[in-house]
Design a protein around this motif. Structure first.
Motif, mmCIF file in Angstrom:
data_model
loop_
_atom_site.group_PDB
_atom_site.id
_atom_site.type_symbol
_atom_site.label_atom_id
_atom_site.label_comp_id
_atom_site.label_asym_id
_atom_site.label_seq_id
_atom_site.Cartn_x
_atom_site.Cartn_y
_atom_site.Cartn_z
ATOM 1 N N PRO A 55 -7.651 -7.601 -5.393
ATOM 2 C CA PRO A 55 -8.179 -7.029 -6.640
ATOM 3 C C PRO A 55 -9.490 -6.274 -6.451
ATOM 4 N N LEU A 56 -10.440 -6.861 -5.719
ATOM 5 C CA LEU A 56 -11.720 -6.187 -5.544
ATOM 6 C C LEU A 56 -11.597 -4.964 -4.636
ATOM 7 N N THR A 57 -10.647 -5.002 -3.701
ATOM 8 C CA THR A 57 -10.404 -3.823 -2.872
ATOM 9 C C THR A 57 -9.866 -2.678 -3.718
ATOM 10 N N ALA A 58 -8.862 -2.967 -4.542
ATOM 11 C CA ALA A 58 -8.274 -1.918 -5.379
ATOM 12 C C ALA A 58 -9.303 -1.335 -6.335
ATOM 13 N N LEU A 59 -10.094 -2.192 -6.964
ATOM 14 C CA LEU A 59 -11.130 -1.697 -7.869
ATOM 15 C C LEU A 59 -12.208 -0.925 -7.115
ATOM 16 N N SER A 60 -12.523 -1.370 -5.907
ATOM 17 C CA SER A 60 -13.544 -0.665 -5.117
ATOM 18 C C SER A 60 -13.053 0.706 -4.665
ATOM 19 N N PHE A 61 -11.738 0.870 -4.496
ATOM 20 C CA PHE A 61 -11.216 2.209 -4.166
ATOM 21 C C PHE A 61 -11.618 3.203 -5.252
ATOM 22 N N THR A 62 -11.392 2.826 -6.499
ATOM 23 C CA THR A 62 -11.694 3.769 -7.584
ATOM 24 C C THR A 62 -13.203 3.966 -7.729
ATOM 25 N N GLU A 63 -13.984 2.920 -7.469
ATOM 26 C CA GLU A 63 -15.436 3.069 -7.527
ATOM 27 C C GLU A 63 -15.949 3.927 -6.368
ATOM 28 N N THR A 64 -15.331 3.801 -5.204
ATOM 29 C CA THR A 64 -15.689 4.651 -4.063
ATOM 30 C C THR A 64 -15.370 6.105 -4.376
ATOM 31 N N SER A 110 2.657 -2.405 -1.621
ATOM 32 C CA SER A 110 2.092 -3.731 -1.369
ATOM 33 C C SER A 110 1.555 -4.336 -2.658
ATOM 34 N N ASN A 111 1.183 -5.615 -2.606
ATOM 35 C CA ASN A 111 0.541 -6.237 -3.769
ATOM 36 C C ASN A 111 -0.679 -5.440 -4.186
ATOM 37 N N LEU A 112 -1.501 -5.057 -3.197
ATOM 38 C CA LEU A 112 -2.694 -4.267 -3.485
ATOM 39 C C LEU A 112 -2.314 -2.923 -4.100
ATOM 40 N N GLY A 113 -1.286 -2.293 -3.531
ATOM 41 C CA GLY A 113 -0.859 -0.990 -4.034
ATOM 42 C C GLY A 113 -0.382 -1.048 -5.470
ATOM 43 N N GLN A 114 0.329 -2.106 -5.815
ATOM 44 C CA GLN A 114 0.793 -2.247 -7.188
ATOM 45 C C GLN A 114 -0.376 -2.468 -8.144
ATOM 46 N N MET A 115 -1.389 -3.195 -7.684
ATOM 47 C CA MET A 115 -2.597 -3.348 -8.498
ATOM 48 C C MET A 115 -3.265 -1.994 -8.729
ATOM 49 N N LEU A 116 -3.342 -1.185 -7.668
ATOM 50 C CA LEU A 116 -3.986 0.120 -7.785
ATOM 51 C C LEU A 116 -3.229 1.014 -8.757
ATOM 52 N N VAL A 117 -1.911 0.951 -8.738
ATOM 53 C CA VAL A 117 -1.108 1.719 -9.704
ATOM 54 C C VAL A 117 -1.515 1.352 -11.128
#
Length: 371
Positions: free
Chosen positions: A154-163, A179-186
């Protein structure tokens, strides 16, 4: 407090190239200050954990005995990891469990008896010591399994958008996106109105992302991949890439497409477009060399990306905002799925280790110490 004794998985690399991963007994130190002792109930096996747990060792030809793996590490890796030779290192970045002991600090005492998710780096164990300031109490009705993966993905996906915002970009490309992370990012990008190009490796993965509403999904295994990617980049104007693959030529292909889209209709320049292009490599699903064919001008950057340093760069206010969002959306946006649940000993069996070490998208394992 009464001395607690438990078990934990440790990984040791010796100078001769022998990797030993085993379930070992350990005495749990009494917590002091802001420390708490968490009785671990669930901990995921993430790709970031596999780097320490197994690395590039030859697991297919390893020796397996109950609670123990002995494998050979390639010579280049042995040299690169010389600083860890002889060290039995605990594994498991994140997980969830109940706080059973606490130091004297008020923030530690406040967590006694509570179910928390935490990120101490030693969660493949019956007990783990964590800092109370790195623990998040789980809300009513939330289980340890639901909260076990509340930090890394979760924090990785949110940090992508903040980056992305930090650098002034407006849209993203993400690889290994089913991936789980990828689906969160979607889901994050849908909610926040961020255009997103999802790169996957099969029709089945296309279906997974389309099923949760992803608009732009391209399959790198298809002959039309470059054409499809170009159309998606044209539609989104994406200029920042987050790559989980690492090896091979995929990053280079994506940067080339971004450059071609930027040059569409522009006057020719031998130096390429002035459009910034930035690719972050944050994973290593492919351990082969990263191949960059420099045909995307001169305004580009390829670099590594790691969660903890980026959270420090983003600052405490943004990080607190992200943590609050994770807690609020833990069973929706940030829900994780698992292929299998294993005990600590089962995690070191041939069947489990050879399977999760393949690092296939959407096939995450969960360690349940009490199983």
């Amino acid at each position: 407090m009464t001395q607690l004794r438990g078990q934990q998985i440790v990984s040791r690399l010796d100078a001769d190239g022998t990797l030993t991963v085993e379930l070992a007994d350990h005495d749990v130190p009494a917590p002091t200050g802001t420390q708490v002792v968490v009785q671990v109930e669930a901990a995921p096996i993430n790709p970031s954990d596999l780097g320490l747990l197994l690395g590039p060792a030859d697991i297919e030809n390893a020796t397996f005995t109950p609670g123990k793996i002995v494998a050979r590490m390639p010579d280049p890796a042995v040299r690169a990891m010389s600083a860890r030779h002889g060290m039995a290192m605990p594994v498991g970045n994140e997980g969830a469990g109940t706080v059973v002991a606490a130091g004297e600090a008020p923030e530690a005492q406040a967590l006694l008896g509570k179910l928390v998710t935490c990120f101490p780096g030693a969660m493949y164990a019956t007990y783990a010591v964590a800092d109370a300031r790195m623990c998040l109490p789980l809300g009513d009705g939330i289980t340890a399994e639901q909260g076990a993966s509340a930090f890394v993905n979760p924090l990785t996906a949110l940090s992508f958008t903040e980056t992305m915002r930090h650098y002034g970009h407006k849209a993203l490309v993400h690889t290994a996106a089913a991936s789980n992370l990828g689906q969160m990012l979607v889901k994050i990008c849908q909610a926040d109105g961020i255009p997103l190009v999802n790169v996957v490796r099969s029709e089945a993965q296309v279906a997974i992302l389309k099923g949760i509403g992803a608009e732009h999904v391209v399959d790198s295994s298809k002959d039309s991949f470059i054409e499809d990617l170009t159309a998606a980049v044209q539609a989104t104007q994406a200029t920042m890439v987050f790559d989980a693959i690492g090896g091979g030529k995929l990053v280079s292909q994506i940067l080339t497409v971004i450059e071609q889209v930027a040059n569409s209709g522009a006057a020719y320049s031998r130096y390429g477009s002035n459009s910034p292009k930035h690719a972050f490599i944050y994973g290593a699903l492919d351990l082969s060399p990263t191949v960059l064919n420099r045909n995307y001008g001169f305004v580009w950057d390829v670099s590594g990306w790691l969660l903890t340093p980026w959270m420090a760069k983003l600052g405490p206010q943004i990080v607190e905002k992200m943590r609050n969002r994770v807690v609020a959306e833990l069973t929706t946006t940030f829900a994780s799925n698992y292929k299998a649940r294993v005990s600590l000993e089962q995690a070191l069996s041939r069947e489990a280790a050879t399977d999760y070490n393949k690092r296939r998208t959407g096939e995450k394992y969960l360690i349940v110490p009490g199983a």
